[in-house]
Design a protein around this motif. Sequence first.
Motif, mmCIF file in Angstrom:
data_model
loop_
_atom_site.group_PDB
_atom_site.id
_atom_site.type_symbol
_atom_site.label_atom_id
_atom_site.label_comp_id
_atom_site.label_asym_id
_atom_site.label_seq_id
_atom_site.Cartn_x
_atom_site.Cartn_y
_atom_site.Cartn_z
ATOM 1 N N LEU A 1 0.834 -1.193 0.000
ATOM 2 C CA LEU A 1 0.000 0.000 0.000
ATOM 3 C C LEU A 1 0.873 1.248 0.000
ATOM 4 O O LEU A 1 1.797 1.381 0.806
ATOM 5 C CB LEU A 1 -0.908 0.001 1.232
ATOM 6 C CG LEU A 1 -1.925 -1.150 1.309
ATOM 7 C CD1 LEU A 1 -2.703 -1.072 2.610
ATOM 8 C CD2 LEU A 1 -2.877 -1.109 0.127
ATOM 9 N N GLU B 1 -2.734 5.926 0.619
ATOM 10 C CA GLU B 1 -3.751 5.105 -0.061
ATOM 11 C C GLU B 1 -5.030 5.078 0.768
ATOM 12 O O GLU B 1 -5.010 4.964 1.997
ATOM 13 C CB GLU B 1 -3.242 3.678 -0.258
ATOM 14 C CG GLU B 1 -4.279 2.730 -0.827
ATOM 15 C CD GLU B 1 -3.815 2.041 -2.100
ATOM 16 O OE1 GLU B 1 -4.662 1.823 -2.970
ATOM 17 O OE2 GLU B 1 -2.619 1.742 -2.212
ATOM 18 N N VAL C 1 -8.255 3.275 2.102
ATOM 19 C CA VAL C 1 -8.683 1.899 2.361
ATOM 20 C C VAL C 1 -10.081 1.926 2.972
ATOM 21 O O VAL C 1 -10.236 2.074 4.187
ATOM 22 C CB VAL C 1 -7.703 1.179 3.311
ATOM 23 C CG1 VAL C 1 -8.157 -0.253 3.562
ATOM 24 C CG2 VAL C 1 -6.286 1.199 2.745
ATOM 25 N N ALA D 1 -8.395 -1.815 -1.261
ATOM 26 C CA ALA D 1 -7.339 -0.861 -1.631
ATOM 27 C C ALA D 1 -7.854 -0.077 -2.835
ATOM 28 O O ALA D 1 -7.883 -0.585 -3.953
ATOM 29 C CB ALA D 1 -6.045 -1.591 -1.968
ATOM 30 N N VAL E 1 -1.902 -0.983 7.612
ATOM 31 C CA VAL E 1 -2.467 0.237 7.023
ATOM 32 C C VAL E 1 -1.662 1.481 7.398
ATOM 33 O O VAL E 1 -2.134 2.609 7.214
ATOM 34 C CB VAL E 1 -3.946 0.418 7.436
ATOM 35 C CG1 VAL E 1 -4.822 -0.641 6.799
ATOM 36 C CG2 VAL E 1 -4.099 0.401 8.964
ATOM 37 N N CYS F 1 -1.816 4.964 5.602
ATOM 38 C CA CYS F 1 -3.012 5.011 4.748
ATOM 39 C C CYS F 1 -4.135 5.797 5.423
ATOM 40 O O CYS F 1 -4.032 6.178 6.590
ATOM 41 C CB CYS F 1 -3.501 3.590 4.445
ATOM 42 S SG CYS F 1 -2.307 2.575 3.568
ATOM 43 N N THR F 2 -5.202 6.024 4.676
ATOM 44 C CA THR F 2 -6.397 6.665 5.223
ATOM 45 C C THR F 2 -7.542 5.673 5.159
ATOM 46 O O THR F 2 -7.967 5.261 4.070
ATOM 47 C CB THR F 2 -6.772 7.927 4.432
ATOM 48 O OG1 THR F 2 -5.693 8.862 4.508
ATOM 49 C CG2 THR F 2 -8.036 8.560 5.003
ATOM 50 N N ALA G 1 -2.397 4.889 11.079
ATOM 51 C CA ALA G 1 -3.151 5.323 9.899
ATOM 52 C C ALA G 1 -4.065 6.481 10.278
ATOM 53 O O ALA G 1 -4.317 6.733 11.458
ATOM 54 C CB ALA G 1 -3.966 4.172 9.331
#
Length: 209
Positions: free
Chosen positions: A107, A111, A113, A140, A171, A174-175, A196
């Motif tokens: 990831l 990214e 999620v 994803a 994660v 990531c968001t 995250a």
Amino acid sequence: MHDTLEEIDIATLLDCFQPLTDPRLERCKLHKLVDIIVIGLCTIISGGQGFTDMETFGKAKFDKLKKLLELKHGIPTHDTFGRVFALLAPAEFEQCLARWVKQKIQLAPGEVVPLDGKTLRGSHDRSRAQAQIESVGAWAHQQGVLLAQLKVADDSNEISAVPQVLQLLNVAGCTVTLDALNCQKTIVAQIREQQADYVCALKGNHPTL
């Protein structure tokens, strides 16, 4: 089906699924469990859709598969594929699959999620008193890949399943996005613990916020 066997990292599949518990009786083990699993997964990755396709794929790719798998007794029949997959413990299989996804899907920072619940259409069976099957999945967004999916326990709901799905994922950076149902303090705290960010929908279930 697509001719994608060369693109599949079978060595990684073997490594991730080697610990999977074999549910069969000792006298019923004609084929190695990991061989059955790897051929089945390669079939699905290549566009196959069922146990008959698994047998067909295995026979078509036998020469290439033999270099990587034991296949002492050749390719299993479609009935064997069906019986073995039906016996597997879903939670343990999911853990092995998630381990493989972690290794294969990287990831990117930032990214998105989404975590969301789905109802399996047609899964309600009144004659067997079976309620509709609910599941929670993580997607994803940029790569268009399902990272993990978990069936919601019959006596529970999405709120209890989301933390379990998060535990399967890396994660960091990531968001994670959530709907209003899963806008819960414990869930967002876990997302932050996993390094995250989160975006939650906010509705009437938190009237004082």
